[in-house]
Scaffold this motif. Structure first.
Motif, PDB file in Angstrom:
ATOM      1  N   LEU A 135      11.692   3.830   6.400  1.00 35.57           N
ATOM      2  CA  LEU A 135      12.292   2.834   5.503  1.00 35.57           C
ATOM      3  C   LEU A 135      11.224   2.412   4.503  1.00 35.57           C
ATOM      4  N   PHE A 136      11.558   2.446   3.213  1.00 31.61           N
ATOM      5  CA  PHE A 136      10.555   2.067   2.221  1.00 31.61           C
ATOM      6  C   PHE A 136      11.207   1.420   1.007  1.00 31.61           C
ATOM      7  N   TRP A 137      10.393   0.592   0.347  1.00 26.24           N
ATOM      8  CA  TRP A 137      10.839  -0.186  -0.802  1.00 26.24           C
ATOM      9  C   TRP A 137       9.778  -0.171  -1.898  1.00 26.24           C
ATOM     10  N   ASN A 138      10.246  -0.285  -3.139  1.00 26.90           N
ATOM     11  CA  ASN A 138       9.335  -0.542  -4.252  1.00 26.90           C
ATOM     12  C   ASN A 138       9.546  -1.977  -4.718  1.00 26.90           C
ATOM     13  N   HIS A 139       8.446  -2.723  -4.873  1.00 23.88           N
ATOM     14  CA  HIS A 139       8.505  -4.115  -5.316  1.00 23.88           C
ATOM     15  C   HIS A 139       7.790  -4.229  -6.672  1.00 23.88           C
ATOM     16  N   PRO A 140       8.531  -4.165  -7.778  1.00 18.38           N
ATOM     17  CA  PRO A 140       7.892  -4.296  -9.095  1.00 18.38           C
ATOM     18  C   PRO A 140       7.566  -5.757  -9.396  1.00 18.38           C
ATOM     19  N   PHE A 141       6.390  -5.994  -9.934  1.00 24.43           N
ATOM     20  CA  PHE A 141       5.936  -7.359 -10.204  1.00 24.43           C
ATOM     21  C   PHE A 141       5.502  -7.465 -11.664  1.00 24.43           C
ATOM     22  N   VAL A 142       6.079  -8.430 -12.389  1.00 26.51           N
ATOM     23  CA  VAL A 142       5.702  -8.655 -13.792  1.00 26.51           C
ATOM     24  C   VAL A 142       5.336 -10.119 -14.001  1.00 26.51           C
ATOM     25  N   PRO A 167       8.497 -15.412  -9.790  1.00 24.46           N
ATOM     26  CA  PRO A 167       8.162 -14.202  -9.014  1.00 24.46           C
ATOM     27  C   PRO A 167       6.767 -14.294  -8.413  1.00 24.46           C
ATOM     28  N   VAL A 168       6.643 -13.748  -7.233  1.00 22.42           N
ATOM     29  CA  VAL A 168       5.347 -13.718  -6.562  1.00 22.42           C
ATOM     30  C   VAL A 168       5.040 -12.278  -6.188  1.00 22.42           C
ATOM     31  N   ALA A 169       3.757 -11.948  -6.148  1.00 25.31           N
ATOM     32  CA  ALA A 169       3.344 -10.610  -5.766  1.00 25.31           C
ATOM     33  C   ALA A 169       3.703 -10.356  -4.302  1.00 25.31           C
ATOM     34  N   PHE A 170       3.893  -9.093  -3.955  1.00 22.65           N
ATOM     35  CA  PHE A 170       4.245  -8.722  -2.595  1.00 22.65           C
ATOM     36  C   PHE A 170       3.205  -9.243  -1.610  1.00 22.65           C
ATOM     37  N   ASP A 171       3.665  -9.885  -0.563  1.00 25.81           N
ATOM     38  CA  ASP A 171       2.793 -10.460   0.460  1.00 25.81           C
ATOM     39  C   ASP A 171       2.737  -9.508   1.647  1.00 25.81           C
ATOM     40  N   GLU A 172       1.561  -9.041   2.005  1.00 24.05           N
ATOM     41  CA  GLU A 172       1.430  -8.079   3.100  1.00 24.05           C
ATOM     42  C   GLU A 172       1.870  -8.672   4.440  1.00 24.05           C
ATOM     43  N   PHE A 173       2.030  -9.977   4.521  1.00 25.42           N
ATOM     44  CA  PHE A 173       2.561 -10.615   5.722  1.00 25.42           C
ATOM     45  C   PHE A 173       3.939 -10.045   6.070  1.00 25.42           C
ATOM     46  N   ILE A 194       1.007   0.761   2.831  1.00 26.93           N
ATOM     47  CA  ILE A 194       1.239   0.191   1.508  1.00 26.93           C
ATOM     48  C   ILE A 194       0.594   1.093   0.453  1.00 26.93           C
ATOM     49  N   TYR A 195       1.283   1.246  -0.664  1.00 24.92           N
ATOM     50  CA  TYR A 195       0.789   2.018  -1.805  1.00 24.92           C
ATOM     51  C   TYR A 195       0.936   1.140  -3.047  1.00 24.92           C
ATOM     52  N   ARG A 196       0.013   1.276  -3.969  1.00 23.01           N
ATOM     53  CA  ARG A 196       0.057   0.462  -5.189  1.00 23.01           C
ATOM     54  C   ARG A 196      -0.104   1.350  -6.420  1.00 23.01           C
ATOM     55  N   ARG A 197       0.518   0.919  -7.495  1.00 23.97           N
ATOM     56  CA  ARG A 197       0.389   1.630  -8.765  1.00 23.97           C
ATOM     57  C   ARG A 197       0.730   0.672  -9.904  1.00 23.97           C
ATOM     58  N   VAL A 198       0.354   1.060 -11.113  1.00 22.79           N
ATOM     59  CA  VAL A 198       0.722   0.309 -12.312  1.00 22.79           C
ATOM     60  C   VAL A 198       1.456   1.257 -13.245  1.00 22.79           C
ATOM     61  N   ARG A 199       2.641   0.861 -13.654  1.00 23.81           N
ATOM     62  CA  ARG A 199       3.400   1.631 -14.640  1.00 23.81           C
ATOM     63  C   ARG A 199       3.365   0.893 -15.971  1.00 23.81           C
ATOM     64  N   THR A 200       3.335   1.624 -17.065  1.00 25.02           N
ATOM     65  CA  THR A 200       3.412   1.034 -18.395  1.00 25.02           C
ATOM     66  C   THR A 200       4.653   1.576 -19.086  1.00 25.02           C
ATOM     67  N   LEU A 201       5.562   0.675 -19.456  1.00 20.93           N
ATOM     68  CA  LEU A 201       6.823   1.058 -20.078  1.00 20.93           C
ATOM     69  C   LEU A 201       6.908   0.511 -21.487  1.00 20.93           C
ATOM     70  N   SER A 202       7.571   1.227 -22.368  1.00 22.10           N
ATOM     71  CA  SER A 202       7.868   0.703 -23.698  1.00 22.10           C
ATOM     72  C   SER A 202       8.887  -0.423 -23.559  1.00 22.10           C
ATOM     73  N   SER A 203       9.065  -1.186 -24.627  1.00 21.68           N
ATOM     74  CA  SER A 203      10.033  -2.289 -24.575  1.00 21.68           C
ATOM     75  C   SER A 203      11.435  -1.768 -24.288  1.00 21.68           C
ATOM     76  N   ALA A 204      11.805  -0.630 -24.887  1.00 19.57           N
ATOM     77  CA  ALA A 204      13.137  -0.066 -24.653  1.00 19.57           C
ATOM     78  C   ALA A 204      13.271   0.420 -23.217  1.00 19.57           C
ATOM     79  N   THR A 247       4.220  -2.478  -5.768  1.00 24.64           N
ATOM     80  CA  THR A 247       3.777  -2.330  -4.383  1.00 24.64           C
ATOM     81  C   THR A 247       4.890  -1.632  -3.624  1.00 24.64           C
ATOM     82  N   ILE A 248       4.561  -0.540  -2.953  1.00 27.49           N
ATOM     83  CA  ILE A 248       5.533   0.225  -2.175  1.00 27.49           C
ATOM     84  C   ILE A 248       5.144   0.091  -0.706  1.00 27.49           C
ATOM     85  N   ASP A 249       6.065  -0.393   0.122  1.00 28.72           N
ATOM     86  CA  ASP A 249       5.781  -0.510   1.553  1.00 28.72           C
ATOM     87  C   ASP A 249       6.655   0.461   2.327  1.00 28.72           C
TER      88      ASP A 249
END
Length: 254
Positions: A135-142, A167-173, A194-204, A247-249
């Motif tokens: 079971l896994f999830w992606n938690h995007p944080f802006v 919004p709050v960043a993913f809590d490892e708790f 846990i895995y982490r990454r940064v994506r950069t998207l255009s406004s569109a 953050t992907i858990d």
């Protein structure tokens, strides 16, 4: 309309805008589960297949269950060249799943839509002895206050959706809580990663992504349109792109 049914409204944008998952995550699932060519795999809530291809390419026999009829049909076309794929348009809790039992059952950012206790019980009932669940999830944080692109985005949220929680960043708790729940529901040999990454998207691209969120799609049309227009303008005002901190858990269990 139920929030979980809003994803079915625009399958083409969903496939274009929703991100996939890190290669390392799939490496860990294959390592833990031992699935390979000929293994029987079930995906719960396939959406448009952001997490499906690695299992098809490995030669697994992939069955999927998907609540949205348009999403299910989209996946039938998308993966039509793979003879080791089938999808059932159904609620997982009601699905017949004639290919059971499975060597691996997994769900990508979808399992939270199910009743947790009975959902876990059904997963366990569909697994072969020694079979694995992932079971896994992606938690995007802006909401990064140190990032001007995030500050621009949050200003639009505060303007149009002032009642939203900050919004709050993913809590490892959360990982520990999930591990305890899986144990409670009868799973063993549990691993959490846990895995982490940064994506950069255009406004569109960012507006397209927002259009895949169930809470956004539930808004009145006039609110959605004003929000989207202001969001694009806000991101354009800080250079035309926004950083998304993912953050992907992942939870693995038998």
């Amino acid at each position: 309309m139920e929030l979980r049914k809003t994803f079915n409204e625009d399958e083409y944008n969903y496939d274009k805008a929703r991100p996939g998952y890190p290669e390392e995550l799939f490496d860990d699932i294959f390592r833990y589960s031992g699935v390979s060519k000929g293994s029987s795999v079930l995906e719960i809530g396939i959406g448009t297949g952001q997490a499906t291809l690695p299992f098809l390419k490995a030669g697994c026999r992939v069955s999927a269950v998907e609540l949205g009829d348009r999403l299910a049909e989209y996946c039938r076309r998308k993966f039509s060249s793979y003879k080791n794929f089938d999808v059932e348009n159904s609620d997982f809790m009601e699905a017949a799943l004639i290919n059971a039992p499975f060597d691996l059952i997994y769900s990508a950012t979808a399992f939270h839509w199910l009743p947790k206790e009975s959902g876990c019980a059904k997963v366990r009932s569909l697994l072969k002895p020694g079979g694995a669940a992932a079971l896994f999830w992606n938690h995007p944080f802006v909401g990064n206050e140190n990032d001007e692109t995030n500050r621009a985005s949050m200003a639009v949220y505060k303007k149009h959706r002032p009642g939203d929680k900050t919004p709050v960043a993913f809590d490892e708790f959360v990982c520990g809580e999930m591990v305890r729940e899986l144990k409670l529901y009868g799973f063993t040999d549990i691993e959490a990663k846990i895995y982490r990454r940064v994506r950069t998207l255009s406004s569109a691209q960012y507006v397209d992504l927002i259009r895949t969120y169930s809470d956004h799609n539930a808004l009145p049309a006039e609110v959605k349109n004003a929000f989207e227009n202001d969001m694009k303008a806000a991101v354009d005002s800080v250079g035309g792109s926004i950083n998304i901190y993912d953050t992907i858990d992942l939870y693995l269990a038998r």
